[in-house]
Design an enzyme around this catalytic site. Structure first.
Site, short mmCIF file in Angstrom:
data_model
loop_
_atom_site.label_atom_id
_atom_site.label_comp_id
_atom_site.label_asym_id
_atom_site.label_seq_id
_atom_site.Cartn_x
_atom_site.Cartn_y
_atom_site.Cartn_z
N ARG A 1 0.85 -1.20 0.00
CA ARG A 1 0.00 0.00 0.00
C ARG A 1 0.88 1.25 0.00
NH1 ARG A 1 -4.32 -0.16 4.72
NH2 ARG A 1 -2.49 -0.68 5.96
N GLY A 2 0.26 2.38 -0.25
CA GLY A 2 0.93 3.67 -0.14
C GLY A 2 2.13 3.80 -1.06
N TYR B 1 9.98 8.94 16.51
CA TYR B 1 9.92 8.77 15.06
C TYR B 1 11.01 9.60 14.39
CZ TYR B 1 8.08 8.77 10.29
OH TYR B 1 7.94 8.64 8.93
#
Length: 269
Positions: A29-30, A166
């Protein structure tokens, strides 16, 4: 000036990965999906992995080149299955000419709420998985006479925003790329990073914001000089460039694909 006609240029682009073998993590995906589809459309044999088998099956059925696509369902953050997948992919494709560490993500909230497990999980799915992917792929890339490694990092690696775990993991990926580019140069292996800005991916965070909270989305667009978010197809084009011979003089680079974005999230900083 060049004597090359547009038709010749288009044909060369369509054929630039013919006979190449590329492994992409997080390709269902993406951005990962766009990279896989682009490589397949230009003649590559591709191996990809993701956690959910149903998304991999959808990719396979719609790829148009299912015979050139090898897939496996696994969690890249778990040591063992990823390394086995690399070996199976190299065997199935007949070798590897390139690898893309596209899988990534984050866990936890701010520094007061994030647990040690949140930090560890965020590190492993980003830095750990990329490091193990590259290490396992080296013999296969070396056997092919060299190759290209692309790590998908993020502008969060140097543009501050929440959450810190992150950004720290993405900064580590960028540094790892610059170090490994030197370490592996003698093997003819190039190592580069691509750092996307906020991508407008159907069904994902920014697409949901655009649909559910138009005023907030419009404010977020102010972080972009042109007021347009990045499309995954645009990032995939840069990944493909770094995998191709067109970038044979590029290694150790971190290439932002962010439309000049300022803060990486609507939360500021």
């Amino acid at each position: 000036m060049t004597d090359e006609t547009p038709e010749v240029g288009q044909r060369a682009r369509a054929e630039r990965f013919t006979g190449r073998r590329v492994l992409v993590t997080g390709g269902s995906r993406g951005l990962g999906e766009q990279v896989v589809r682009l490589l397949l459309s230009e003649g590559a044999g591709v191996a990809t992995c993701a956690r959910k088998p149903e998304f991999l099956e959808t990719l396979r059925r719609s790829s148009g080149r299912a015979d050139a696509l090898f897939t496996r369902s696994l969690d890249v953050a778990v040591p063992g299955p990823l390394e086995q997948f690399v070996e199976e992919a190299a065997s199935t494709l007949g070798g590897l000419d390139g690898v893309v560490a596209c899988a990534g993500g984050a866990r936890g909230q701010g520094i007061s709420e994030a647990t040690a497990q949140d930090w560890s999980a965020t590190w492993e799915v980003n830095v750990g998985h990329a490091a193990r992917l590259i290490a396992t792929s080296i013999p296969h890339l070396r056997a092919a006479g060299g190759g290209s490694v692309v790590v998908v990092a993020s502008i969060s690696g140097w543009k501050p925003g929440p959450q810190a775990q992150y950004g720290a993991a993405k900064a580590a990926q960028i540094h790892m790329v610059s170090s490994l580019a030197r370490e592996l140069a003698g093997d003819g292996i190039r190592v580069n990073a691509v750092s996307p800005g906020s991508m407008l991916i159907p069904g994902k965070r920014w697409d949901r914001m655009r649909r559910d909270d138009p005023p907030a989305f419009d404010r977020f667009r102010d972080e972009f000089p042109g007021r347009e978010l990045v499309l995954p197809e645009e990032v995939a084009d840069v990944v493909a460039f770094l995998l191709s011979d067109q970038s044979r003089a590029v290694t150790g680079a971190n290439i932002p694909v962010d439309r000049g974005q300022n803060a990486p999230t609507p939360d500021g900083y």
